[in-house]
Design a protein around this motif. Structure first.
Motif, PDB file in Angstrom:
ATOM      1  N   VAL A  45     -22.523  61.346  51.119  1.00  0.00           N
ATOM      2  CA  VAL A  45     -22.678  62.538  50.280  1.00  0.00           C
ATOM      3  C   VAL A  45     -22.267  62.141  48.864  1.00  0.00           C
ATOM      4  O   VAL A  45     -21.096  62.192  48.495  1.00  0.00           O
ATOM      5  CB  VAL A  45     -21.818  63.709  50.782  1.00  0.00           C
ATOM      6  CG1 VAL A  45     -22.073  64.952  49.926  1.00  0.00           C
ATOM      7  CG2 VAL A  45     -22.117  64.020  52.234  1.00  0.00           C
ATOM      8  N   ASN A  46     -23.265  61.696  48.097  1.00  0.00           N
ATOM      9  CA  ASN A  46     -23.004  61.331  46.711  1.00  0.00           C
ATOM     10  C   ASN A  46     -23.885  62.161  45.791  1.00  0.00           C
ATOM     11  O   ASN A  46     -24.397  63.207  46.174  1.00  0.00           O
ATOM     12  CB  ASN A  46     -23.180  59.818  46.499  1.00  0.00           C
ATOM     13  CG  ASN A  46     -24.575  59.330  46.815  1.00  0.00           C
ATOM     14  OD1 ASN A  46     -25.545  60.089  46.766  1.00  0.00           O
ATOM     15  ND2 ASN A  46     -24.698  58.058  47.156  1.00  0.00           N
ATOM     16  N   VAL A  47     -24.089  61.674  44.583  1.00  0.00           N
ATOM     17  CA  VAL A  47     -24.840  62.457  43.600  1.00  0.00           C
ATOM     18  C   VAL A  47     -26.285  62.691  44.029  1.00  0.00           C
ATOM     19  O   VAL A  47     -26.923  63.647  43.588  1.00  0.00           O
ATOM     20  CB  VAL A  47     -24.780  61.767  42.222  1.00  0.00           C
ATOM     21  CG1 VAL A  47     -25.544  60.448  42.235  1.00  0.00           C
ATOM     22  CG2 VAL A  47     -25.290  62.676  41.109  1.00  0.00           C
ATOM     23  N   ASP A  48     -26.802  61.854  44.917  1.00  0.00           N
ATOM     24  CA  ASP A  48     -28.167  62.060  45.398  1.00  0.00           C
ATOM     25  C   ASP A  48     -28.266  63.247  46.346  1.00  0.00           C
ATOM     26  O   ASP A  48     -29.327  63.844  46.489  1.00  0.00           O
ATOM     27  CB  ASP A  48     -28.682  60.791  46.096  1.00  0.00           C
ATOM     28  CG  ASP A  48     -28.873  59.640  45.124  1.00  0.00           C
ATOM     29  OD1 ASP A  48     -29.228  59.905  43.962  1.00  0.00           O
ATOM     30  OD2 ASP A  48     -28.648  58.492  45.519  1.00  0.00           O
ATOM     31  N   GLN A  49     -27.161  63.572  47.027  1.00  0.00           N
ATOM     32  CA  GLN A  49     -27.150  64.720  47.924  1.00  0.00           C
ATOM     33  C   GLN A  49     -26.619  65.986  47.230  1.00  0.00           C
ATOM     34  O   GLN A  49     -27.042  67.094  47.545  1.00  0.00           O
ATOM     35  CB  GLN A  49     -26.291  64.434  49.167  1.00  0.00           C
ATOM     36  CG  GLN A  49     -26.921  63.493  50.175  1.00  0.00           C
ATOM     37  CD  GLN A  49     -26.919  62.044  49.718  1.00  0.00           C
ATOM     38  OE1 GLN A  49     -25.932  61.577  49.153  1.00  0.00           O
ATOM     39  NE2 GLN A  49     -28.017  61.342  49.941  1.00  0.00           N
ATOM     40  N   ILE A  50     -25.658  65.821  46.334  1.00  0.00           N
ATOM     41  CA  ILE A  50     -25.087  66.950  45.599  1.00  0.00           C
ATOM     42  C   ILE A  50     -25.282  66.687  44.109  1.00  0.00           C
ATOM     43  O   ILE A  50     -24.468  65.970  43.492  1.00  0.00           O
ATOM     44  CB  ILE A  50     -23.595  67.151  45.917  1.00  0.00           C
ATOM     45  CG1 ILE A  50     -23.387  67.371  47.420  1.00  0.00           C
ATOM     46  CG2 ILE A  50     -23.040  68.343  45.127  1.00  0.00           C
ATOM     47  CD1 ILE A  50     -21.938  67.621  47.809  1.00  0.00           C
ATOM     48  N   PRO A  51     -26.325  67.200  43.505  1.00  0.00           N
ATOM     49  CA  PRO A  51     -26.597  66.920  42.085  1.00  0.00           C
ATOM     50  C   PRO A  51     -25.431  67.268  41.176  1.00  0.00           C
ATOM     51  O   PRO A  51     -25.225  66.635  40.131  1.00  0.00           O
ATOM     52  CB  PRO A  51     -27.818  67.789  41.787  1.00  0.00           C
ATOM     53  CG  PRO A  51     -28.480  68.001  43.111  1.00  0.00           C
ATOM     54  CD  PRO A  51     -27.359  68.058  44.107  1.00  0.00           C
ATOM     55  N   GLY A  52     -24.630  68.267  41.566  1.00  0.00           N
ATOM     56  CA  GLY A  52     -23.503  68.674  40.736  1.00  0.00           C
ATOM     57  C   GLY A  52     -22.387  67.660  40.652  1.00  0.00           C
ATOM     58  O   GLY A  52     -21.467  67.799  39.844  1.00  0.00           O
ATOM     59  N   LEU A  53     -22.430  66.602  41.486  1.00  0.00           N
ATOM     60  CA  LEU A  53     -21.426  65.535  41.397  1.00  0.00           C
ATOM     61  C   LEU A  53     -21.624  64.658  40.177  1.00  0.00           C
ATOM     62  O   LEU A  53     -20.718  63.898  39.805  1.00  0.00           O
ATOM     63  CB  LEU A  53     -21.483  64.648  42.652  1.00  0.00           C
ATOM     64  CG  LEU A  53     -20.772  65.152  43.905  1.00  0.00           C
ATOM     65  CD1 LEU A  53     -20.940  64.155  45.039  1.00  0.00           C
ATOM     66  CD2 LEU A  53     -19.295  65.390  43.624  1.00  0.00           C
ATOM     67  N   ASN A  54     -22.787  64.729  39.557  1.00  0.00           N
ATOM     68  CA  ASN A  54     -23.062  63.869  38.400  1.00  0.00           C
ATOM     69  C   ASN A  54     -21.968  64.009  37.352  1.00  0.00           C
ATOM     70  O   ASN A  54     -21.620  65.120  36.954  1.00  0.00           O
ATOM     71  CB  ASN A  54     -24.424  64.234  37.800  1.00  0.00           C
ATOM     72  CG  ASN A  54     -24.887  63.218  36.781  1.00  0.00           C
ATOM     73  OD1 ASN A  54     -24.746  62.012  36.997  1.00  0.00           O
ATOM     74  ND2 ASN A  54     -25.441  63.689  35.682  1.00  0.00           N
TER      75      ASN A  54
END
Length: 224
Positions: free
Chosen positions: A83-92
């Motif tokens: 679960v990184n930025v590819d799964q949660i765009p808001g992690l960017n």
């Protein structure tokens, strides 16, 4: 003149130290920067284009599914759900990510690997894991520990580490990483499963192996 030289040297060292301190995910200068693939209206930050903050929604910061076991029916007996930025765009730009790791009963292995851009902190939820990491040259010192549910272990950034299920039941662990996309280099896959293959003469000498053994290992390893 001497004082000026000392000042320039000190200034250069300070600038160099500051550049090293900034070598990881930078601290954001805004509340969030939701990643999008829109090259027309987005602003490019940390390798992603960012959505207009006014258009952000709760789902940009949400992911569902870490309650589901991963499929461990593979040669190493483990599965990593990322679960990184590819799964949660808001992690960017926020500098964090998460993984769930499932291990098959006795023998399930998350093989020796590194995260070039992140330190990992792992907590065991189910099962018993033998974990460890190796320090850099020339010491190559091995740190290991047997972990039980509720135990936590840290793998420093860039160092080779692993987890091995030594229990008779399935094991589950969750890990946080200090990067929105820490990357992963699985050592055996990278060395013996590269595309195209590394010249066998290089591997024969590096690992002090017979060339036939190198050819065998190159035929065995897969990249995933």
């Amino acid at each position: 003149m001497k004082g000026m030289r000392c000042f320039l040297v000190a200034f250069t060292l300070l600038a160099f130290a500051n550049s090293l301190a900034s070598a990881f995910d930078p601290s954001p200068l805004q509340d969030f920067c939701v990643a999008i693939n829109d090259t027309k209206n987005g602003v490019f930050v940390n390798g992603k284009f960012c959505k207009d903050p006014k258009l952000a929604v709760a789902d940009d910061f949400f992911y569902s599914g870490l309650n589901m076991p991963g499929n461990t029916s593979n040669p190493v007996g483990s599965n990593v759900t990322t679960v990184n930025v590819d799964q949660i765009p808001g992690l960017n730009t926020l500098g964090i990510s998460l993984v769930r790791i499932d291990y098959a009963p006795y023998g399930g292995l998350n093989p020796p690997h590194t995260h070039p851009r992140g330190t990992e902190i792992l907590v065991v939820v189910e099962g018993t894991l033998y974990v460890g990491f190796v320090t850099s040259n020339p010491e190559n010192r091995l740190f290991t520990k047997v972990l039980y549910p509720g135990d936590v272990f840290v793998f420093p950034i860039g160092l080779i580490h692993f987890q091995f299920n030594i229990g008779k039941t399935e094991a589950v662990a969750f890990a946080g990483l200090s990067s929105q996309n820490a990357g992963v280099i699985t050592i055996a896959n990278a060395v013996f499963g590269s595309d195209p293959p590394i010249n066998p003469d290089v591997l024969t000498k590096a690992f002090q192996l017979d060339k036939n053994m190198v050819a065998y290992l190159q035929s065995r390893f897969w990249s995933d």
